[in-house]
Structure formats: structure tokens, C-alpha cells
Design an enzyme around this catalytic site. Structure first.
Site, PDB file in Angstrom:
ATOM      1  N   CYS A 113       0.820  -1.210   0.000  1.00 13.67           N
ATOM      2  CA  CYS A 113       0.000   0.000   0.000  1.00 13.67           C
ATOM      3  C   CYS A 113       0.858   1.267   0.000  1.00 13.67           C
ATOM      4  O   CYS A 113       1.904   1.312   0.656  1.00 13.67           O
ATOM      5  CB  CYS A 113      -0.924   0.000   1.217  1.00 13.67           C
ATOM      6  SG  CYS A 113      -2.100  -1.361   1.172  1.00 13.67           S
ATOM      7  N   CYS A 151      -3.640  -0.357  -3.342  1.00 15.35           N
ATOM      8  CA  CYS A 151      -4.279   0.183  -2.149  1.00 15.35           C
ATOM      9  C   CYS A 151      -3.592   1.463  -1.670  1.00 15.35           C
ATOM     10  O   CYS A 151      -2.423   1.686  -1.939  1.00 15.35           O
ATOM     11  CB  CYS A 151      -4.273  -0.857  -1.032  1.00 15.35           C
ATOM     12  SG  CYS A 151      -2.686  -1.675  -0.823  1.00 15.35           S
TER      13      CYS A 151
END
Ligand code: N1C
Length: 277
Positions: free
Chosen positions: A102, A183
Site C-alpha cells: 500500500c 491500495c
């Protein structure tokens, strides 16, 4: 005397016969040698691909590279090389799934060299080519053929010869898997030296952007890489289309960054990640 006259031509005939047999024998041996060498070189093609695949794979610790190779191969062997859809690589993606990083994932389109020059020098971002599946086949070509379990590396259909070719379908499938796990803050480097940086036929447009979901991705930061005579800026029409394509709820941001600025930043790896633009 009669006997002598008979023996001359007979001798010559026999000699000619012998020379002919020897010549035929030598030709046969040569044909066998050529066939063996050709066979070995052609086979070398698939061995060579497997060798590069396993070699690159083994750099990723705790990976079952033989199992991954088998899953890879079964997508295209014994198939018409224009009939390999992206779903053929589903089993491959299952055995070598992507772990999300992420806020560090980097996508790109028409900027391959610039992106990798940058990401190699700065350990900030993760591109698809930094992952196992993206790295093992980067820059390679392969295909199979019906009625054989071989992997060929020559005579395969090119990127534009047919849509469902093994190489194109591979990149489509694994780009989809990479985008599925995107993400947090996602970055995309696009090319500011072309009129359509968000090209509607690119993998970035047709596959990746469509898979970003607002439940996982909060921001898309476009870095538009420009050169001295920039032809495009962040107000570009194709970038408007990109914003329209984005799942509602994903924030969008675009920055024009010159190639020299990127180079300058790569030469100062002590600067914090993201401080380059
Ligand atoms: O079609 P593109 O770019 O938009 O594809 C780039 C996009 C990136 O974000 C990557 O995640 O799709 C992924 N990707 C690769 O990682 C990749 N590595 C090598 C897509 N294609 C990739 N290649 C090769 O580059 C592939 O064989 C194909 O020929 C090009 C696509 O590049 P593009 O058109 O600049």
C-alpha cells in the site's frame, strides 16, 4: 587383351560407384548432423526460457519456482498461439499471488525506461516488474503450438498479430492481478511527450484503471513526465477521460515533472520518498 579391355571400364565403373556411395554416405552424415544441431538449438529456445525464468524466480525467497513454471506453461502449451485468452493464466496467478504494498505501488504507461531508471535508484515504489511474475518474463517472448508440449521462443505471433497471443494475454492478466491489490495512494507515471498520455488502448487504461476500487484505493497521483519541449500538461483531454474512468471516491491529482527533475531526484536517494514532486 580382350580381358584387359573389359577390366578398364569395369574398374572405372566400380570406382565411380564407390565415389558415389562415399559421397552419399557423407551427405547423409551431414544431414544427420545438421538435423541434430537444429533440433538442439530449437530445444535450446525453451530450455533457455525456462532457465531465465527459474534463475530470475529464485531471487525471490521461499518461492516454489518449479510449480510456478508448470502453472505458467500450462497456459499456452499445446494451443494455437492466437487462442490464448488472459484467463488461461488464472492458475498461474493463483500459485504466485501478489502481495499488496500500500502507498508504494507504481503504474505506468509509455514511460517504461524512465520509470525503471527512477525506481531502480530509489527504493520507494514497487512496479509490476519488481514482483516475481512481472520480473521472470520481462522482455521475453514465448508461445506453444498445437500437438506439442514444447515452448517456442521464435516464430511466435507479435503483440499486434492477434489479440489472444500468449505474451499479450500474460501482461493483461498479471497487470489485472497487480491492479486488483492496489491500495492507499497509487502513483502512475504517464508520458507528457505524447499527445495522448492516457492511451485508450494501453493496458493501463483498458485493465488497470478499471480495477482500482475506492474501497482500497484512496488517491491516484499522476506524474506526467515532461521533456524540454513538453507537448502535454495536466489539462490534457485524455487525462480528463482518466478522471471520468476512475471509481467515484478515488481522489485524483496530477503533477507535471520534468525528466531532469526526476534524474536530479534519483541522484539524491537520501531525500524522503515522494519528495521528488
Ligand atoms: O500498455 P501499457 O504501457 O499502459 O502497460 C503498462 C502497465 C503498467 O502500469 C504495468 O503495471 O501495465 C503493466 N505492464 C507491465 O508491467 C509490463 N512490463 C513489460 C504492461 N506491460 C508491460 N511490459 C511490456 O510493455 C509489454 O510487453 C508491452 O509490450 C508493453 C506495454 O507498455 P505500454 O504500452 O507503454
Amino acid at each position: 587383351m580382350e580381358h584387359g579391355e573389359f577390366r578398364g571400364p569395369e574398374k572405372r565403373r566400380r570406382r565411380r560407384c564407390l565415389v558415389l556411395s562415399v559421397a552419399l554416405f557423407v551427405a547423409l552424415i551431414l544431414i544427420i548432423i545438421v538435423a541434430v544441431v537444429l533440433g538442439l538449438t530449437l530445444r535450446q529456445g525453451s530450455n533457455e526460457l525456462k532457465h531465465i525464468f527459474l534463475d530470475r524466480c529464485q531471487k525471490f525467497k521461499d518461492s516454489n519456482c518449479e510449480e510456478i513454471w508448470d502453472a505458467f506453461q500450462q497456459a499456452y502449451v499445446n494451443r494455437d498461439p492466437c487462442q490464448v485468452p488472459m484467463e488461461a493464466y488464472d492458475p498461474l496467478v493463483s500459485v504466485a499471488s501478489f502481495k499488496p504494498s500500500c502507498n508504494r505501488m507504481m503504474f505506468w504507461s509509455k514511460t517504461k525506461d524512465v520509470v525503471h531508471d527512477f525506481t531502480e535508484k530509489r527504493d520507494c515504489f514497487v512496479t509490476l516488474e519488481d514482483t516475481l511474475l512481472g520480473s521472470v518474463l520481462d522482455g521475453l517472448t514465448w508461445c506453444g503450438k498445437e500437438g506439442s508440449n514444447e515452448t517456442l521462443t521464435t516464430g511466435c505471433p507479435g503483440w499486434t498479430d492477434c489479440d489472444n497471443n500468449p505474451v499479450r494475454s500474460f501482461w493483461n492478466r498479471i497487470s489485472a492481478a497487480f491492479a486488483d491489490v492496489a491500495c492507499g495512494d497509487v502513483t502512475a507515471m504517464l508520458n507528457g511527450s505524447i499527445i495522448t498520455p492516457f492511451s485508450p488502448t494501453s493496458i493501463f487504461a483498458t485493465i488497470e484503471v478499471k480495477r482500482f476500487t475506492s474501497t482500497r484505493v484512496s488517491n491516484l497521483n499522476v506524474v506526467l513526465v515532461t521533456q524540454e519541449n513538453a507537448v502535454t500538461n495536466c489539462t490534457n483531454a485524455s487525462l480528463k477521460n482518466l478522471q471520468k474512468e476512475l471509481d467515484k471516491g478515488i481522489k485524483y491529482n496530477c503533477k507535471e515533472v520534468s525528466e531532469s527533475q526526476l534524474e536530479e531526484c534519483s541522484s539524491h536517494p537520501e531525500k524522503p520518498c515522494g519528495a521528488c514532486w
